[in-house]
Design a protein around this motif. Structure first.
Motif, PDB file in Angstrom:
ATOM      1  N   ASP A 159       3.553  22.083  15.936  1.00 37.43           N
ATOM      2  CA  ASP A 159       3.803  22.280  14.503  1.00 37.43           C
ATOM      3  C   ASP A 159       2.512  22.186  13.696  1.00 37.43           C
ATOM      4  N   ILE A 160       1.665  21.228  14.059  1.00 29.62           N
ATOM      5  CA  ILE A 160       0.405  21.066  13.333  1.00 29.62           C
ATOM      6  C   ILE A 160      -0.506  22.268  13.576  1.00 29.62           C
ATOM      7  N   GLY A 163       0.364  25.151  11.565  1.00 29.51           N
ATOM      8  CA  GLY A 163       0.320  24.934  10.128  1.00 29.51           C
ATOM      9  C   GLY A 163       1.651  24.571   9.502  1.00 29.51           C
ATOM     10  N   LYS A 164       2.634  24.185  10.318  1.00 31.01           N
ATOM     11  CA  LYS A 164       3.943  23.850   9.777  1.00 31.01           C
ATOM     12  C   LYS A 164       4.010  22.422   9.250  1.00 31.01           C
ATOM     13  N   GLY A 165       3.043  21.591   9.637  1.00 30.70           N
ATOM     14  CA  GLY A 165       3.109  20.192   9.228  1.00 30.70           C
ATOM     15  C   GLY A 165       4.104  19.430  10.076  1.00 30.70           C
ATOM     16  N   THR A 167       6.755  15.632  10.320  1.00 31.57           N
ATOM     17  CA  THR A 167       7.414  14.532   9.613  1.00 31.57           C
ATOM     18  C   THR A 167       6.629  13.246   9.821  1.00 31.57           C
ATOM     19  N   TYR A 189      -5.135  17.874  11.789  1.00 30.85           N
ATOM     20  CA  TYR A 189      -4.218  17.661  10.668  1.00 30.85           C
ATOM     21  C   TYR A 189      -4.935  16.990   9.489  1.00 30.85           C
ATOM     22  N   GLN A 192      -6.757  19.726   7.801  1.00 30.97           N
ATOM     23  CA  GLN A 192      -5.806  20.578   7.076  1.00 30.97           C
ATOM     24  C   GLN A 192      -5.404  19.977   5.741  1.00 30.97           C
ATOM     25  N   THR A 193      -5.257  18.656   5.718  1.00 33.31           N
ATOM     26  CA  THR A 193      -4.780  17.980   4.508  1.00 33.31           C
ATOM     27  C   THR A 193      -5.924  17.468   3.632  1.00 33.31           C
TER      28      THR A 193
END
Length: 225
Positions: A159-160, A163-165, A167, A189, A192-193
């Protein structure tokens, strides 16, 4: 003498431990690369396969690089990759992929270029047929990768990377995973953030455990931010 033997034993133990972590990372990274290719994230999948190959030459990364070239319609490059690897070892996946690429190139040689619309339509059709033929080869490679393929941590990594991020629960799971791949994905990540200080700290830790060229360059880039 006993002290020297003990020191040598400790050094060998540390080396073996680091080698196992690197090998496990390559396996995980190859699996994630194969999943990205399966999902159509061709460039990202190709990059991961190349990074695994740079860390240590291995058949799976080489297969993925050959297949990634085909999914991106880089047929000439795919043939060059395949010829390079097939010159050293036989490989059914690469040989099959090479045949697919050569068929596309041979077919397109017969299509007149005077009518570019017709040429582009034919090229698009050949590209789709090639991708359909490549998918079973990709799944064959994917199924042969010796790594745990299920589990929330692998899904969180995927997911990371796409680019989906993730939980908060998934991130907590990755925090408890001290594998090199998990650390690399958490570092990704953080970038990305926009958490560059956290990313730099993670890059330092990762570089100490695996001083690859990739990790050295990443640390240098982050220090400039």
């Amino acid at each position: 003498a006993a002290v020297i033997l003990l020191a040598v034993g400790i050094c060998l133990g540390i080396y073996a431990w680091r080698a196992r972590k690197v090998n496990n990372m390559i396996q995980q990274q190859n699996y994630l690369s194969s999943k990205l290719l399966e999902m159509g994230e061709y460039e990202q999948g190709r990059i991961l396969a190349a990074q695994s190959e740079q860390m240590k030459e291995n058949e799976v990364s080489e297969q993925l690089l050959v297949l990634a070239a085909g999914f991106q319609a880089d047929y000439e490059v795919g043939i060059l990759y395949a010829d390079k690897y097939l010159g050293e070892n036989g490989d059914q996946v690469m040989a099959s992929a090479r045949e697919i690429y050569q068929d596309v190139l041979d077919t397109m040689e017969l299509v007149p270029r005077e009518d570019m619309h017709q040429y582009n339509e034919m090229y698009r059709a050949e590209k789709e047929k090639a991708a359909e033929k490549l998918l079973p080869l990709l799944l064959q490679v994917q199924n042969g990768i010796s790594v745990k393929k299920t589990g929330e941590n692998m899904l969180a990594m995927l997911d990371i990377l796409t680019g989906k991020g993730v939980t908060a629960e998934a991130m907590a799971l990755l925090e408890g995973d001290n594998s090199l791949m998990s650390q690399k994905v958490q570092l990704s990540y953080a970038i990305q953030t926009g958490r560059y200080e956290d990313a730099y700290t993670r890059a330092e830790v990762l570089f100490k455990q695996n001083g690859s060229f990739e990790n050295r360059a990443l640390l240098a880039n982050l220090s400039a931010k």
